[in-house]
Design a protein around this motif. Structure first.
Motif, PDB file in Angstrom:
ATOM      1  N   LEU B   5       7.764  -1.968  65.682  1.00  0.00           N
ATOM      2  CA  LEU B   5       6.899  -2.398  66.784  1.00  0.00           C
ATOM      3  C   LEU B   5       7.401  -1.820  68.095  1.00  0.00           C
ATOM      4  CD1 LEU B   5       6.471  -6.097  65.753  1.00  0.00           C
ATOM      5  CD2 LEU B   5       4.666  -4.404  65.936  1.00  0.00           C
ATOM      6  N   LYS B   6       6.500  -1.568  68.983  1.00  0.00           N
ATOM      7  CA  LYS B   6       6.940  -1.049  70.275  1.00  0.00           C
ATOM      8  C   LYS B   6       7.721  -2.125  71.013  1.00  0.00           C
ATOM      9  CE  LYS B   6       2.304  -1.569  72.156  1.00  0.00           C
ATOM     10  NZ  LYS B   6       1.277  -0.895  72.949  1.00  0.00           N
ATOM     11  N   PRO B   7       8.700  -1.701  71.790  1.00  0.00           N
ATOM     12  CA  PRO B   7       9.549  -2.684  72.472  1.00  0.00           C
ATOM     13  C   PRO B   7       8.755  -3.450  73.514  1.00  0.00           C
ATOM     14  CG  PRO B   7      10.018  -0.461  73.248  1.00  0.00           C
ATOM     15  CD  PRO B   7       9.082  -0.327  72.090  1.00  0.00           C
ATOM     16  N   SER B  43      14.057 -21.966  72.879  1.00  0.00           N
ATOM     17  CA  SER B  43      12.920 -21.057  72.983  1.00  0.00           C
ATOM     18  C   SER B  43      11.703 -21.687  72.332  1.00  0.00           C
ATOM     19  CB  SER B  43      13.247 -19.757  72.274  1.00  0.00           C
ATOM     20  OG  SER B  43      13.326 -20.016  70.882  1.00  0.00           O
ATOM     21  N   MET B  44      10.654 -20.923  72.257  1.00  0.00           N
ATOM     22  CA  MET B  44       9.405 -21.436  71.735  1.00  0.00           C
ATOM     23  C   MET B  44       8.573 -20.230  71.338  1.00  0.00           C
ATOM     24  SD  MET B  44       7.428 -24.376  73.779  1.00  0.00           S
ATOM     25  CE  MET B  44       8.675 -25.648  73.631  1.00  0.00           C
ATOM     26  N   ASN B  45       7.928 -20.298  70.196  1.00  0.00           N
ATOM     27  CA  ASN B  45       7.096 -19.147  69.852  1.00  0.00           C
ATOM     28  C   ASN B  45       5.692 -19.336  70.408  1.00  0.00           C
ATOM     29  OD1 ASN B  45       5.654 -20.765  68.148  1.00  0.00           O
ATOM     30  ND2 ASN B  45       6.423 -19.866  66.282  1.00  0.00           N
ATOM     31  N   CYS B  46       4.926 -18.275  70.370  1.00  0.00           N
ATOM     32  CA  CYS B  46       3.634 -18.281  71.046  1.00  0.00           C
ATOM     33  C   CYS B  46       2.680 -19.307  70.443  1.00  0.00           C
ATOM     34  CB  CYS B  46       3.005 -16.901  70.980  1.00  0.00           C
ATOM     35  SG  CYS B  46       4.000 -15.641  71.790  1.00  0.00           S
ATOM     36  N   SER B  47       2.737 -19.453  69.135  1.00  0.00           N
ATOM     37  CA  SER B  47       1.771 -20.321  68.471  1.00  0.00           C
ATOM     38  C   SER B  47       2.020 -21.792  68.731  1.00  0.00           C
ATOM     39  CB  SER B  47       1.796 -20.066  66.971  1.00  0.00           C
ATOM     40  OG  SER B  47       1.481 -18.716  66.725  1.00  0.00           O
ATOM     41  N   LYS B  80      11.856 -12.255  66.511  1.00  0.00           N
ATOM     42  CA  LYS B  80      12.691 -12.887  65.481  1.00  0.00           C
ATOM     43  C   LYS B  80      11.850 -12.887  64.227  1.00  0.00           C
ATOM     44  CE  LYS B  80      15.670 -15.824  63.537  1.00  0.00           C
ATOM     45  NZ  LYS B  80      15.957 -17.178  63.988  1.00  0.00           N
ATOM     46  N   GLY B  81      12.056 -11.833  63.407  1.00  0.00           N
ATOM     47  CA  GLY B  81      11.207 -11.684  62.248  1.00  0.00           C
ATOM     48  C   GLY B  81       9.784 -11.437  62.706  1.00  0.00           C
ATOM     49  N   VAL B  82       8.889 -12.261  62.237  1.00  0.00           N
ATOM     50  CA  VAL B  82       7.491 -12.043  62.523  1.00  0.00           C
ATOM     51  C   VAL B  82       7.046 -12.733  63.803  1.00  0.00           C
ATOM     52  CG1 VAL B  82       6.520 -14.036  61.343  1.00  0.00           C
ATOM     53  CG2 VAL B  82       5.288 -11.862  61.323  1.00  0.00           C
ATOM     54  N   GLU B  83       7.927 -13.542  64.352  1.00  0.00           N
ATOM     55  CA  GLU B  83       7.493 -14.294  65.539  1.00  0.00           C
ATOM     56  C   GLU B  83       8.247 -13.871  66.789  1.00  0.00           C
ATOM     57  OE1 GLU B  83       8.270 -18.488  65.131  1.00  0.00           O
ATOM     58  OE2 GLU B  83      10.107 -18.078  64.018  1.00  0.00           O
ATOM     59  N   LEU B  84       7.794 -14.409  67.927  1.00  0.00           N
ATOM     60  CA  LEU B  84       8.437 -14.145  69.200  1.00  0.00           C
ATOM     61  C   LEU B  84       9.125 -15.410  69.666  1.00  0.00           C
ATOM     62  CD1 LEU B  84       6.091 -12.077  71.548  1.00  0.00           C
ATOM     63  CD2 LEU B  84       8.047 -11.324  70.209  1.00  0.00           C
ATOM     64  N   LEU B  85      10.361 -15.264  70.117  1.00  0.00           N
ATOM     65  CA  LEU B  85      11.028 -16.389  70.762  1.00  0.00           C
ATOM     66  C   LEU B  85      10.948 -16.155  72.253  1.00  0.00           C
ATOM     67  CD1 LEU B  85      14.144 -16.853  68.478  1.00  0.00           C
ATOM     68  CD2 LEU B  85      11.844 -17.830  68.312  1.00  0.00           C
ATOM     69  N   ASN B  86      10.515 -17.176  72.966  1.00  0.00           N
ATOM     70  CA  ASN B  86      10.290 -17.028  74.404  1.00  0.00           C
ATOM     71  C   ASN B  86      11.227 -17.943  75.177  1.00  0.00           C
ATOM     72  OD1 ASN B  86       7.734 -15.295  74.456  1.00  0.00           O
ATOM     73  ND2 ASN B  86       7.193 -16.925  73.040  1.00  0.00           N
TER      74      ASN B  86
END
Lengths: 127, 127
Positions: B5-7, B43-47, B80-86
């Motif tokens: 994936l692009k950075p 953190s928290m993922n988008c979903s 983080k794997g398939v998800e994003l940590l925010n």
DNA sequence: TTCTATTGTTCCGTATTATTGAACTAATGG
DNA sequence: CCATTAGTTCAATAATACGGAACAATAGAA
């Protein structure tokens, strides 16, 4: 004689919203206008910004920007004959938001200074 | 294995602009997201915001909101794997803007409290 | 491996909002 | 009155936001 123009809407202190304030202050033109008004005690009419440093702005555009500032609660406008006198609502804003507004203006000012420094460093490197 | 994936673009501290911050924080959804992230260390993922109190939000919309927060410099996102940590970029923001961001969040919080009081006063008048 | 579920991004049509020239309204001064 | 000035409104265009559908990447199960 009574004014035939419709009265200018101004929100009361409690009607002012954070969202309205931030939205209004996220536009560079409106920030310049409000900064000018906040810095001085006196007022300023809308056309004072017709010939801005960054190019002239159409008066219909300025009219919109002043309306947004007014309806966000940042400025108060009074009719004086054919023109509008505009004031920053500093006391109302401080009552409602404490130092938030001033911090925003300071952040913009600091940013401008940073940009100016970078620009001058580029023009005269090594000094 | 390297990510295909692009950075994710993150502005450096000095690239963060007041305008970008205010624009990002003038949207109620983004304010809720950022407030949540700023309030906790984790953190928290988008979903996590797919089913918000005020109705469910499409994930394409949320993706945009997170991107805007990220590119404004308010949050940092890590794959983080398939998800994003925010995460909220609290230290960076404080270094750059002092207490401005926190004042904005507090203003929103105060406003929410005021609204809640008015609502309860309407539901149970005279008490 | 291959299949499947999960998370987030991209694409794209639609809806909303912003911009601005032109016409208009009010007030002022000759 | 007429001309001038200051702002507003209108309407056409441009730019932006929203969100469903298709897609891409990863993880884990079969």
């Amino acid at each position: 004689m009574f004014s035939l123009l419709k009265p200018l809407y101004h929100p009361s202190v409690n009607q002012i919203t954070v969202q309205g304030i931030l939205c209004a202050l996220s536009d560079p033109v409106r920030v310049r206008i409000f900064s000018e008004l906040a810095k001085v005690t006196c007022s300023m009419n809308c056309s004072a910004f017709l010939n801005a440093k960054s190019g002239p702005l159409p008066k219909s555009t300025l009219s919109q920007h002043f309306k947004i500032l007014r309806e966000a609660g940042l400025i108060r406008s009074e009719r004086k004959g054919v023109e509008l006198l505009n004031f920053a609502r500093c006391e109302d804003l401080q009552k409602r938001f404490g130092s938030m507004i001033m911090e925003i203006l300071q952040a913009y000012a600091k940013e401008d200074k940073l940009k100016a420094n970078e620009a001058s460093a580029t023009r005269k490197p090594k000094r």
